[in-house]
Design a protein around this motif. Structure first.
Motif, PDB file in Angstrom:
ATOM      1  N   MET A 120       0.835  -1.181   0.000  1.00 30.25           N
ATOM      2  CA  MET A 120       0.000   0.000   0.000  1.00 30.25           C
ATOM      3  C   MET A 120       0.882   1.248   0.000  1.00 30.25           C
ATOM      4  N   GLU A 121       0.279   2.369  -0.352  1.00 29.50           N
ATOM      5  CA  GLU A 121       1.008   3.627  -0.381  1.00 29.50           C
ATOM      6  C   GLU A 121       1.356   4.060   1.031  1.00 29.50           C
ATOM      7  N   ASP A 122       2.372   4.929   1.149  1.00 32.44           N
ATOM      8  CA  ASP A 122       2.805   5.382   2.463  1.00 32.44           C
ATOM      9  C   ASP A 122       1.685   6.022   3.262  1.00 32.44           C
ATOM     10  N   ASN A 123       0.863   6.797   2.607  1.00 28.20           N
ATOM     11  CA  ASN A 123      -0.224   7.434   3.346  1.00 28.20           C
ATOM     12  C   ASN A 123      -1.565   6.804   2.979  1.00 28.20           C
ATOM     13  N   ALA A 124      -1.536   5.479   2.867  1.00 28.43           N
ATOM     14  CA  ALA A 124      -2.763   4.723   2.624  1.00 28.43           C
ATOM     15  C   ALA A 124      -3.674   4.878   3.835  1.00 28.43           C
ATOM     16  N   PRO A 125      -4.954   4.651   3.647  1.00 28.06           N
ATOM     17  CA  PRO A 125      -5.886   4.814   4.759  1.00 28.06           C
ATOM     18  C   PRO A 125      -5.547   3.866   5.902  1.00 28.06           C
ATOM     19  N   LEU A 126      -5.772   4.321   7.116  1.00 29.91           N
ATOM     20  CA  LEU A 126      -5.575   3.469   8.276  1.00 29.91           C
ATOM     21  C   LEU A 126      -6.680   2.427   8.309  1.00 29.91           C
ATOM     22  N   VAL A 127      -6.299   1.202   8.575  1.00 29.68           N
ATOM     23  CA  VAL A 127      -7.263   0.115   8.620  1.00 29.68           C
ATOM     24  C   VAL A 127      -7.411  -0.319  10.069  1.00 29.68           C
ATOM     25  N   PRO A 128      -8.638  -0.356  10.564  1.00 33.04           N
ATOM     26  CA  PRO A 128      -8.837  -0.758  11.958  1.00 33.04           C
ATOM     27  C   PRO A 128      -8.289  -2.164  12.209  1.00 33.04           C
ATOM     28  N   GLU A 129      -7.755  -2.375  13.401  1.00 25.19           N
ATOM     29  CA  GLU A 129      -7.225  -3.687  13.753  1.00 25.19           C
ATOM     30  C   GLU A 129      -8.334  -4.733  13.669  1.00 25.19           C
ATOM     31  N   GLY A 130      -8.026  -5.856  13.062  1.00 27.93           N
ATOM     32  CA  GLY A 130      -8.991  -6.935  12.927  1.00 27.93           C
ATOM     33  C   GLY A 130      -9.887  -6.814  11.711  1.00 27.93           C
ATOM     34  N   ALA A 131      -9.765  -5.738  10.963  1.00 32.52           N
ATOM     35  CA  ALA A 131     -10.602  -5.555   9.777  1.00 32.52           C
ATOM     36  C   ALA A 131     -10.063  -6.396   8.623  1.00 32.52           C
ATOM     37  N   GLN A 132     -10.948  -6.791   7.754  1.00 32.50           N
ATOM     38  CA  GLN A 132     -10.555  -7.470   6.526  1.00 32.50           C
ATOM     39  C   GLN A 132     -10.371  -6.402   5.460  1.00 32.50           C
ATOM     40  N   VAL A 133      -9.450  -6.651   4.515  1.00 28.46           N
ATOM     41  CA  VAL A 133      -9.100  -5.625   3.545  1.00 28.46           C
ATOM     42  C   VAL A 133      -8.983  -6.220   2.142  1.00 28.46           C
ATOM     43  N   ILE A 134      -9.488  -5.461   1.177  1.00 29.17           N
ATOM     44  CA  ILE A 134      -9.256  -5.737  -0.237  1.00 29.17           C
ATOM     45  C   ILE A 134      -8.739  -4.446  -0.844  1.00 29.17           C
ATOM     46  N   GLU A 135      -7.615  -4.517  -1.545  1.00 28.87           N
ATOM     47  CA  GLU A 135      -7.072  -3.354  -2.244  1.00 28.87           C
ATOM     48  C   GLU A 135      -7.065  -3.657  -3.736  1.00 28.87           C
ATOM     49  N   VAL A 136      -7.619  -2.731  -4.507  1.00 30.62           N
ATOM     50  CA  VAL A 136      -7.677  -2.874  -5.962  1.00 30.62           C
ATOM     51  C   VAL A 136      -6.947  -1.696  -6.586  1.00 30.62           C
ATOM     52  N   ARG A 137      -5.949  -2.007  -7.394  1.00 36.47           N
ATOM     53  CA  ARG A 137      -5.243  -0.978  -8.167  1.00 36.47           C
ATOM     54  C   ARG A 137      -5.571  -1.234  -9.623  1.00 36.47           C
ATOM     55  N   THR A 138      -6.071  -0.214 -10.291  1.00 32.47           N
ATOM     56  CA  THR A 138      -6.567  -0.422 -11.645  1.00 32.47           C
ATOM     57  C   THR A 138      -6.377   0.844 -12.476  1.00 32.47           C
ATOM     58  N   ALA A 139      -6.710   0.731 -13.742  1.00 31.81           N
ATOM     59  CA  ALA A 139      -6.677   1.900 -14.619  1.00 31.81           C
ATOM     60  C   ALA A 139      -7.771   2.871 -14.193  1.00 31.81           C
ATOM     61  N   ALA A 140      -7.487   4.149 -14.306  1.00 32.95           N
ATOM     62  CA  ALA A 140      -8.456   5.188 -13.938  1.00 32.95           C
ATOM     63  C   ALA A 140      -9.361   5.464 -15.129  1.00 32.95           C
ATOM     64  N   ILE A 141     -10.207   4.486 -15.432  1.00 34.84           N
ATOM     65  CA  ILE A 141     -11.147   4.599 -16.546  1.00 34.84           C
ATOM     66  C   ILE A 141     -12.543   4.228 -16.058  1.00 34.84           C
ATOM     67  N   PRO A 142     -13.556   4.818 -16.658  1.00 35.13           N
ATOM     68  CA  PRO A 142     -14.925   4.542 -16.209  1.00 35.13           C
ATOM     69  C   PRO A 142     -15.338   3.069 -16.303  1.00 35.13           C
ATOM     70  N   HIS A 143     -14.719   2.310 -17.189  1.00 32.15           N
ATOM     71  CA  HIS A 143     -15.112   0.913 -17.382  1.00 32.15           C
ATOM     72  C   HIS A 143     -14.863   0.029 -16.162  1.00 32.15           C
ATOM     73  N   VAL A 144     -13.996   0.448 -15.236  1.00 35.78           N
ATOM     74  CA  VAL A 144     -13.704  -0.373 -14.056  1.00 35.78           C
ATOM     75  C   VAL A 144     -14.639  -0.067 -12.883  1.00 35.78           C
ATOM     76  N   VAL A 145     -15.355   1.024 -12.938  1.00 39.36           N
ATOM     77  CA  VAL A 145     -16.214   1.422 -11.823  1.00 39.36           C
ATOM     78  C   VAL A 145     -17.281   0.375 -11.507  1.00 39.36           C
ATOM     79  N   PRO A 146     -17.940  -0.243 -12.497  1.00 39.28           N
ATOM     80  CA  PRO A 146     -18.914  -1.283 -12.144  1.00 39.28           C
ATOM     81  C   PRO A 146     -18.306  -2.446 -11.347  1.00 39.28           C
ATOM     82  N   THR A 147     -17.057  -2.772 -11.615  1.00 39.43           N
ATOM     83  CA  THR A 147     -16.399  -3.836 -10.851  1.00 39.43           C
ATOM     84  C   THR A 147     -16.209  -3.413  -9.396  1.00 39.43           C
ATOM     85  N   LEU A 148     -15.794  -2.171  -9.173  1.00 43.25           N
ATOM     86  CA  LEU A 148     -15.623  -1.669  -7.810  1.00 43.25           C
ATOM     87  C   LEU A 148     -16.965  -1.608  -7.082  1.00 43.25           C
TER      88      LEU A 148
END
Length: 138
Positions: A1-29
């Motif tokens: 993750m990036e240096d100033n990525a969001p803080l994740v609460p302890e015990g939380a589950q996490v999914i990180e998606v890095r993708t192209a910044a195009i409208p076609h990926v928004v439905p997947t998110l």
């Protein structure tokens, strides 16, 4: 993750998606956040609100992406889902937070915040939103 990525609460589950910044990926998110919300027993209205909130956050940030990339981090624990959408931009300027898109976003989420911080010669523009299940209030 990036240096100033969001803080994740302890015990939380996490999914990180890095993708192209195009409208076609928004439905997947949108589908990812809806799946998380359904698995956490959010009611159908809250699931749809989250889908629309992710859509609005992406709509605010996609035009600002200078490197053609978008990062979306989903974290959840019990009745709370947090989503952070971010892009690297050339300028610290961003759309007015009093516009219709921002008003809609803040109405759909329990809380929403937009930040812009210097990073790698550019600016990290990020929208963080939280949605809590109505069951958490009971």
């Amino acid at each position: 993750m990036e240096d100033n990525a969001p803080l994740v609460p302890e015990g939380a589950q996490v999914i990180e998606v890095r993708t192209a910044a195009i409208p076609h990926v928004v439905p997947t998110l949108r589908t990812i956040v809806a799946d998380i919300a359904m698995r956490q027993d959010f009611d159908l209205d809250a699931v749809e609100d989250l889908r629309m909130a992710v859509d609005e956050a992406c709509s605010l940030l996609l035009p600002a992406s200078s490197d053609g990339r978008l990062t979306c981090v989903f974290s959840w624990s019990g009745p709370r889902i947090e989503v952070s959408v971010s892009v690297l931009s050339d300028t610290p300027d961003h759309e007015d937070d009093t516009g219709l898109s921002w008003q809609l976003l803040t109405a759909l989420a329990t809380s929403a915040e937009r930040t812009v911080t210097p990073e790698n010669g550019g600016y990290l523009s990020r929208v963080d939103l939280v949605r809590e299940s109505q069951a958490a209030d009971s």
